[in-house]
Enzyme design. Structure first.
Site, short mmCIF file in Angstrom:
data_model
loop_
_atom_site.label_atom_id
_atom_site.label_comp_id
_atom_site.label_asym_id
_atom_site.label_seq_id
_atom_site.Cartn_x
_atom_site.Cartn_y
_atom_site.Cartn_z
N ASP A 1 -80.03 3.42 38.73
CA ASP A 1 -79.09 2.37 38.35
C ASP A 1 -79.38 1.88 36.94
O ASP A 1 -80.51 1.62 36.56
CB ASP A 1 -79.19 1.20 39.32
N HIS B 1 -70.93 -0.56 42.39
CA HIS B 1 -70.08 -1.45 41.58
C HIS B 1 -68.87 -0.78 40.92
O HIS B 1 -68.80 -0.67 39.69
CB HIS B 1 -70.91 -2.19 40.53
N ASN C 1 -72.56 -4.93 33.27
CA ASN C 1 -72.27 -3.49 33.23
C ASN C 1 -72.23 -2.94 34.65
O ASN C 1 -73.21 -3.05 35.36
CB ASN C 1 -73.36 -2.78 32.42
N ASP D 1 -74.71 -6.87 42.84
CA ASP D 1 -75.36 -6.40 41.60
C ASP D 1 -76.06 -7.59 40.94
O ASP D 1 -76.02 -7.75 39.72
CB ASP D 1 -74.35 -5.75 40.64
ZN LIG Z 1 -75.66 -0.58 38.00
#
Ligand SMILES: [Zn+2]
Lengths: 309, 427, 177
Positions: free
Chosen positions: B156, B236, B282, B309
């Protein structure tokens, strides 16, 4: 009309009346610049800090002369971006300067929005002397001032901005400014350097210079920086110049009394041929001398406007 | 300790339940649903919570958080992250590996789990890195991390750009039956982008991240999932195109699941105006059209889960030039009320919303949570769907106060969070 | 307008004529005279004086306008800054007799600023000040050389000079604020 703003951050937020007030004030300031004694006491006792994170001798000198003509105490603070990244934050630096009594901070920064951060967090008046790819209000105001002086009126003019629209703060500020005062604005350049969203700003997009120049009253040539654009946006300076460089021949497509502007420094032979740069149509040196008067006006107005906030 | 939760509206999508019932909890497990409570209420050894008028559901599971420990304890620690989670109604947090050191080997996994056992008041399930150091080059110690307790792998924030490496990671991980979680972003396309590429990036003079930056990697990873048969989970989801790609992949029977964050379904990129670094995240907050697509995706099941997130940062780190500010939103403590707006705005039913916060994420990372069936671990949340409040980011339990929802008037308030039968949070 | 009329059209004309005579008495060489009006109403009074001087001597003295905004000593204090207008002194003041013209003298601060401004344009041999009304309450040791009318006011009162060029009529009115 009284200027109500504490800061001048961008042309986008100014309305036509405010822009005209700056230009009118600049006209009065220009008279001061034409005197033998080019100094008035308006900002006596005010400390102005020029906080420059990008080397820009031109803009900084112009602001510095403007400040000195208004009798301000001037402090120059030029920092390289690298020393800032490892050292203290922008806000820390600016807070220190404010603690030293800075009433006005003139900031030039390579990152868009930096002046907004200061305006949000500090008490000083902030003048944006160019932020990243965003705005360069003093440049646009002096361009407007110069053109208004030459043409008498901005409304109805056809203004063509040529080059790297994507990364240009001069382009953005000029687009807002000329639109606010009623001009038609065209942008032209390689497709890689014109963001497609630019059309929402009410400008006309062209990809061939010859087409864009038809009936033009004003041509603003943007500086091309190969080091910024790299080779991924266009193949070579030679090819760029061939398609988007302004030669006397191409200039003939525009109106006879077209004014050619360039924010400087010029890459002769790239954006402009030498003959065009030195042509009667070129108002590039007027831009430089008007720059001081416009910056005096900006300083005077924020120092006054700040009191009402 | 025994706990009796009386007269709550029980919503348990794992069993398709939505009715007013009483729950008795014993020894950390759901023990029964007693119809009659008079005798139990007299028992001094039983704690009583009157949940009438409140909703009781399995504790929320956030399958995408950054707890920052080890390495970035100034942003968050396992302790503060868990406290923030509890305050938000979360009983399980699935934490991403981009710590320092990166969770790319079993010793880091063990450290996180040890810390979580000692200091964490909710369950913590780590995600391991796909590649060593999240460098995208060689595979991390995936098998050992799985043994140590990792429930998925992901690079990630630093997505694997080399498709061959990604392919091998997928092949390698498939027998462990844990998902590969893809932060889908082509780093070259993103370039020095800091927000959504579009009208507002152009206006603000900020570098843009185009939708294509996400979609090319979603397309690539779906293609590789098809090739390898791995369970791919798209983290996401932020663009309309991604929703289309995932919907189409699911229709073709590819093992792909997806999550969306509360901020991507509630904000548009206009939130960045004024250079608000608290809206810098992001993938970036996109346009109204993207928001519509994601909402549709949630509605039709293309997007399985809601995850925050949660990416806490210190105030100092965010009070800088927009370009320099780190990406991330502190999301745990606003997740429920923001998500509840999906219910009031008619996108999801309350049952569907809870499913995406409980049962579905549990299924994706394959953990025995997200249900209130008798015998299940007693992880629950009791909340009031009507109670209104104003978000004050400075009151967050998380160290990260970086929220774009500060000052929003919302409804939906967590009253109790219960983990293993223990009350870990009460309003 | 409510208030006491201090001067009407007739008396104003008389006053300007008298001031012109006094100026010429004290400055016999009309060739050395330059007239500078202080914005805004001083400009019109200056023009009237210059016209009268021309009528009397046949010599048209150079006429300038001065905006003193940039010289004010209250820029750091005042809430509202004045809008800056153009100063226009397109002639030399060196070795000249500069007649500064304003409508009202009050604290003396405007006059001080005007004197400082003129000095930035060169080195006149003499600077003199002509005003239509002196309302007292000086805060600086400055006096007018030529005064139309001297009146006692209290600081709460407002002295309003109306001129036909801007207001359609000539009058001086004193009113309570
Ligand atoms: Zn991410």
């Amino acid at each position: 009309m009284v200027f109500q703003r504490k800061h001048i951050l961008g042309l986008e937020e100014l309305d036509a009346r405010e822009i005209n007030l700056v230009l009118d004030t600049a006209a009065s300031m220009k008279e001061v610049s034409e005197r033998d004694v080019k100094k008035v006491p308006a900002l006596k006792g005010t400390t102005v800090v020029n906080l420059f994170f990008e080397p820009s001798t031109r803009t900084r000198s112009s602001f510095e002369i403007a400040e000195k003509r208004l009798s301000a105490d001037v402090l120059n603070f030029t920092l390289s971006q690298s020393s800032v990244i490892k050292g203290e934050t922008l806000l820390d630096t600016a807070r220190n300067l404010e603690a030293m009594g800075a009433g006005v901070i003139v900031i030039r920064h390579s990152m868009s929005g930096a002046p907004w951060l200061l305006a949000k967090e500090l008490h000083s008046s902030i003048i944006n002397a160019g932020d990243g790819s965003h705005e360069h209000p003093s440049q646009a105001l002096l361009d407007l001032f110069t053109i208004r002086e030459i043409k008498g009126e901005i409304g109805g003019l056809v203004v063509v901005i040529v080059g790297d629209i994507r990364h240009s703060r001069v382009a953005r500020s000029n687009i807002w400014g000329f639109l606010r005062l009623g001009a038609e604005v065209r942008v032209v350049g390689p497709a890689t350097l014109i963001p497609k969203e630019i059309e929402y700003m009410d400008v006309k997009v062209f990809y061939t210079l010859e087409e864009a120049l038809k009936d033009a009253d004003v041509v603003i040539m943007l500086r091309i920086q190969m080091e910024r654009q790299g080779s991924e946006y266009f193949p070579s300076l030679r090819e760029y110049s061939k398609f988007y460089g302004l030669s006397r021949e191409k200039l003939r497509i525009a109106k006879d009394d077209v004014s050619v502007m360039h924010p400087g420094p010029i890459n002769r032979g790239v954006e402009l041929s030498s003959e065009v740069a030195d042509d009667v149509n070129s108002v590039i040196l007027d831009q430089v001398s008007n720059g001081i008067a416009v910056r005096m006006a900006m300083l005077y107005l924020v120092a006054s406007g700040g009191r009402n906030v | 300790m025994k706990l009796l939760i009386k007269s709550g509206r029980i919503i348990d999508p794992s069993r398709n339940i939505d009715r007013v019932e009483n729950i008795l909890i014993e020894e950390g497990k759901i023990s029964s649903y007693p119809a009659e409570t008079k005798k139990l209420e007299k028992d001094k050894k039983i704690n009583l919570i009157d949940a009438s008028g409140k909703t009781v559901s399995p504790g929320f599971i956030d399958m995408h958080v950054h707890l920052r420990e080890p390495g970035y304890e100034h942003k968050e620690t396992i302790r503060t992250g868990c406290e923030a989670g509890a305050a938000g109604g979360f009983t399980s947090l699935v934490c991403m590996p981009n710590t320092n050191p990166i969770n790319d080997n079993a010793s880091v996994t063990e450290y996180i789990l040890l810390k979580a056992r000692k200091e964490g008041i909710v369950n913590v399930f780590p995600i391991g890195a796909i590649t060593k150091g999240e460098k995208g080059e060689s595979l991390a110690q995936i098998g050992e991390m799985f043994e140590a307790g990792c429930v998925g792998i992901s690079d990630d924030g630093m997505p694997v750009m080399n498709s061959k490496v990604m392919r091998h990671a997928m092949e390698y991980v498939r027998p462990f039956n844990i998902p590969v979680i893809s932060h889908a972003e082509d780093k070259n396309l993103s370039g020095n982008g800091v927000m959504n590429e579009g009208f507002f990036s152009n206006k603000l003079g900020l570098g843009g991240i185009p939708n294509a930056s996400e979609e090319v990697i979603v397309a690539r990873d779906i293609t590789l999932a098809e090739l390898t048969g791995v369970h791919l989970h798209i983290a996401h989801v932020s663009t309309a195109g991604s929703v289309r790609l995932i919907r189409e992949a699911k229709a073709r029977g590819i093992r792909v699941t997806a999550e969306a964050t509360p901020h991507h379904v509630m904000l548009t990129d206009e939130a960045v105006l004024g250079y608000d670094t608290n809206a810098k995240v992001n993938p970036p907050i996109r346009t109204a059209e993207d928001v519509e697509f994601i909402r549709d995706g949630l509605k039709d099941g293309t997007i399985d889960a809601i995850a925050t997130d949660h990416a806490p940062h210190s105030e100092d780190e965010k009070k800088v030039e927009f370009d320099l500010a780190p990406f991330g939103i502190s999301g745990l403590e606003t997740a429920l009320p923001i998500s509840l707006k999906l219910v009031t705005e008619g996108v999801l039913t309350l049952n569907q919303l809870i499913e995406k916060l409980t049962f579905n994420p549990a299924q994706i990372v394959n953990i025995d949570r997200g249900t209130l069936m008798v015998g299940a671990k007693a992880d629950l949340v009791i909340f009031d769907t009507e109670k209104a409040f104003t978000v004050d980011r400075m009151k967050f339990r998380s160290k990260g106060k970086n929220s774009p929802f500060h000052g929003w008037k919302l409804t939906g308030h967590v009253e109790y969070t219960i983990v293993g039968g223990e009350i870990v949070y009460s309003a | 307008m409510a208030g006491k009329v201090l001067m009407n059209s007739e008396t104003m004309t008389e006053t300007v004529t008298r001031i012109t005579r006094e100026i010429l008495e004290r400055n016999p060489d009309a060739n050395k005279l330059v007239i500078v009006g202080i914005r805004t109403r001083g400009i019109h009074l200056a023009r009237r004086l210059a016209d009268q001087i021309e009528k009397k001597t046949g010599i048209k003295p150079p006429l300038g306008t001065l905006d003193i905004s940039l010289y004010r000593d209250d820029l750091g204090i005042k809430d509202e800054w004045p809008e800056l207008k153009k100063t226009d002194i397109p002639f030399t003041v060196d070795k000249k007799s500069v007649i500064l013209v304003d409508d009202v003298i009050f604290t003396g601060r405007t006059s001080r600023a005007a004197i400082e401004a003129i000095m930035d344009f060169g080195r006149p041999s003499i600077i003199q000040l002509a005003v239509l009304v002196d309302r007292g309450h000086r805060e600086l040791p400055i006096q007018a050389d030529y005064t139309g009318n001297r009146i006692d006011t209290n600081t709460g009162e407002k002295v309003k000079v109306l001129l036909s060029e801007t207001d359609g009529t000539d009058a001086v009115v004193v009113s309570q604020e």
